[in-house]
Design a protein around this motif. Structure first.
Motif, PDB file in Angstrom:
ATOM      1  N   ASN A 109       0.910  -1.277  -0.153  1.00 52.81           N
ATOM      2  CA  ASN A 109       0.102  -0.034   0.302  1.00 52.81           C
ATOM      3  C   ASN A 109       0.690   1.257  -0.033  1.00 52.81           C
ATOM      4  O   ASN A 109       1.666   1.437   1.018  1.00 52.81           O
ATOM      5  N   ILE A 110       0.658   1.994  -1.126  1.00 51.38           N
ATOM      6  CA  ILE A 110       1.791   3.152  -1.377  1.00 51.38           C
ATOM      7  C   ILE A 110       0.789   4.420  -0.981  1.00 51.38           C
ATOM      8  O   ILE A 110      -0.432   4.454  -1.526  1.00 51.38           O
ATOM      9  N   THR A 111       1.252   5.376  -0.078  1.00 54.77           N
ATOM     10  CA  THR A 111       0.535   6.569   0.230  1.00 54.77           C
ATOM     11  C   THR A 111       1.310   7.670   0.321  1.00 54.77           C
ATOM     12  O   THR A 111       2.778   7.720   0.265  1.00 54.77           O
ATOM     13  N   ALA A 112       0.670   8.988   0.080  1.00 54.72           N
ATOM     14  CA  ALA A 112       1.386   9.972  -0.002  1.00 54.72           C
ATOM     15  C   ALA A 112       0.398  11.455   0.270  1.00 54.72           C
ATOM     16  O   ALA A 112      -0.534  11.039   0.000  1.00 54.72           O
ATOM     17  N   ALA A 113       1.043  12.464   0.685  1.00 50.17           N
ATOM     18  CA  ALA A 113       0.432  13.627   1.155  1.00 50.17           C
ATOM     19  C   ALA A 113       0.576  14.708   0.003  1.00 50.17           C
ATOM     20  O   ALA A 113       1.634  15.418   0.495  1.00 50.17           O
ATOM     21  N   PRO A 114      -0.247  14.916  -1.043  1.00 47.24           N
ATOM     22  CA  PRO A 114       0.312  15.852  -1.964  1.00 47.24           C
ATOM     23  C   PRO A 114      -0.064  17.498  -1.493  1.00 47.24           C
ATOM     24  O   PRO A 114      -0.922  17.397  -0.742  1.00 47.24           O
ATOM     25  N   ALA A 115       0.768  18.187  -1.974  1.00 48.53           N
ATOM     26  CA  ALA A 115       0.526  19.733  -1.843  1.00 48.53           C
ATOM     27  C   ALA A 115      -0.258  20.134  -3.215  1.00 48.53           C
ATOM     28  O   ALA A 115       0.173  19.861  -4.424  1.00 48.53           O
ATOM     29  N   GLN A 121       3.729  23.992 -12.529  1.00 44.21           N
ATOM     30  CA  GLN A 121       5.104  23.417 -11.708  1.00 44.21           C
ATOM     31  C   GLN A 121       5.742  22.239 -12.079  1.00 44.21           C
ATOM     32  O   GLN A 121       5.117  21.510 -12.424  1.00 44.21           O
ATOM     33  N   ALA A 122       7.148  22.334 -12.408  1.00 45.42           N
ATOM     34  CA  ALA A 122       7.840  21.152 -12.959  1.00 45.42           C
ATOM     35  C   ALA A 122       7.603  19.945 -11.917  1.00 45.42           C
ATOM     36  O   ALA A 122       7.618  20.172 -10.636  1.00 45.42           O
ATOM     37  N   GLY A 123       6.931  18.982 -12.595  1.00 46.42           N
ATOM     38  CA  GLY A 123       6.760  17.697 -11.740  1.00 46.42           C
ATOM     39  C   GLY A 123       5.404  17.668 -11.073  1.00 46.42           C
ATOM     40  O   GLY A 123       5.116  16.584 -10.545  1.00 46.42           O
ATOM     41  N   ALA A 124       4.581  18.594 -11.353  1.00 53.13           N
ATOM     42  CA  ALA A 124       3.328  18.579 -10.839  1.00 53.13           C
ATOM     43  C   ALA A 124       2.566  17.585 -11.785  1.00 53.13           C
ATOM     44  O   ALA A 124       2.676  17.534 -12.714  1.00 53.13           O
ATOM     45  N   LEU A 125       1.595  17.076 -10.873  1.00 54.71           N
ATOM     46  CA  LEU A 125       0.598  16.105 -11.268  1.00 54.71           C
ATOM     47  C   LEU A 125      -0.951  16.886 -11.571  1.00 54.71           C
ATOM     48  O   LEU A 125      -1.228  17.629 -10.827  1.00 54.71           O
ATOM     49  N   ARG A 146      -3.334  21.431  -9.541  1.00 54.13           N
ATOM     50  CA  ARG A 146      -2.292  20.477  -9.740  1.00 54.13           C
ATOM     51  C   ARG A 146      -1.671  20.004  -8.387  1.00 54.13           C
ATOM     52  O   ARG A 146      -1.908  20.596  -7.381  1.00 54.13           O
ATOM     53  N   ALA A 147      -1.072  18.695  -8.358  1.00 53.98           N
ATOM     54  CA  ALA A 147      -0.495  18.370  -7.124  1.00 53.98           C
ATOM     55  C   ALA A 147       0.831  18.230  -7.207  1.00 53.98           C
ATOM     56  O   ALA A 147       1.450  17.648  -8.275  1.00 53.98           O
ATOM     57  N   VAL A 148       1.757  18.286  -6.077  1.00 55.67           N
ATOM     58  CA  VAL A 148       3.147  18.197  -6.151  1.00 55.67           C
ATOM     59  C   VAL A 148       3.323  17.103  -4.888  1.00 55.67           C
ATOM     60  O   VAL A 148       2.668  17.288  -3.685  1.00 55.67           O
ATOM     61  N   ILE A 149       4.263  16.165  -5.034  1.00 51.33           N
ATOM     62  CA  ILE A 149       4.322  15.104  -4.154  1.00 51.33           C
ATOM     63  C   ILE A 149       5.850  14.915  -4.028  1.00 51.33           C
ATOM     64  O   ILE A 149       6.718  15.052  -4.827  1.00 51.33           O
TER      65      ILE A 149
END
Length: 234
Positions: A109-115, A121-125, A146-149
């Motif tokens: 289970n892979i988890t993350a808290a995006p900003a 922004q470069a690398g943003a999703l 957009r989201a940055v991790i």
């Protein structure tokens, strides 16, 4: 999406009472009550196996098949049989709280808290709002956010039989399923009903659109996984 359900409240069967006890045990969220609930699953699993192919349906945009065991105004309980080596392509949320317990096999289970940011922004999703319609088709809409991790904030938790995880609304996660064909992965998932007007899910992706998983899982493989689980654990 509507699935065939083995048991619904109001039926005065032993299976109904057993499933209600299992749901309450899982909902308590305590390791001891979860273990007790899982220990009672044998007759339910045999019922799923005996029902044959009709017990299984594809629901979410991921490579597993689901058998819905129980539904009430507050909860529904499903058995998920996962394709060997399946991998969620994107981090995503769920509409309501989901508590999953691994019955056999293993997963990460892979988890993350995006900003989140409205600016490029470069690398943003891209953040997409996605849904599953009653006919099984899917909707996808870019939100403009957009989201940055931060890679340092991404967690990878490997879980084996008897272990589990909970995804609350707004939590982002994705799963990677064991590639071992000799040890298929089956999970028990308790969903708590959410606001019907809430989005089904938000998905983070750098591709032109979120990917809907290939459907490699078959009903024959799902039944074989449950048969193996019954033979080895119940």
């Amino acid at each position: 999406m509507t699935h065939p359900t083995l048991t619904r409240p109001g039926h005065t069967s032993d299976r109904t009472a057993a499933l209600e006890a299992i749901v309450l045990g899982l909902a308590a969220g305590h390791p001891d009550t979860t273990r007790q609930a899982v220990a009672q699953l044998g007759p339910v699993l045999r019922g799923v196996y005996d029902q044959g192919d009709t017990a299984w349906q594809a629901g979410a945009a991921a490579d597993f098949l689901a058998a819905t065991l129980y539904a009430s105004p507050r909860f529904y309980l499903r058995l998920h049989a996962h394709a060997v080596g399946a991998r969620d392509s994107d981090l995503h949320t769920h509409k309501g709280t989901v508590s999953s317990t691994v019955l056999c096999g293993d997963l990460v289970n892979i988890t993350a808290a995006p900003a989140f940011t409205p600016a490029s922004q470069a690398g943003a999703l891209d953040v997409w709002q996605c849904g599953c319609l009653a006919d099984g088709s899917h909707t996808q809409q870019r939100t403009g956010v957009r989201a940055v991790i931060d890679p340092q904030e991404v967690s990878h938790d490997r879980l084996t039989a008897g272990q589990g995880f909970t995804v609350a609304p707004g939590d982002y996660h994705r799963l990677t399923i064991s590639p071992d064909p000799a040890a298929p992965t089956v999970t028990l998932c308790l969903f708590e009903w959410a606001d019907p007007d809430a989005p089904d899910a938000f998905v983070l992706t750098g591709r032109p659109t979120p990917v809907v998983a290939d459907r490699d899982m078959t009903t024959a493989a799902a039944r074989a996984a449950v048969r193996q689980l019954l033979d080895t654990s119940y």
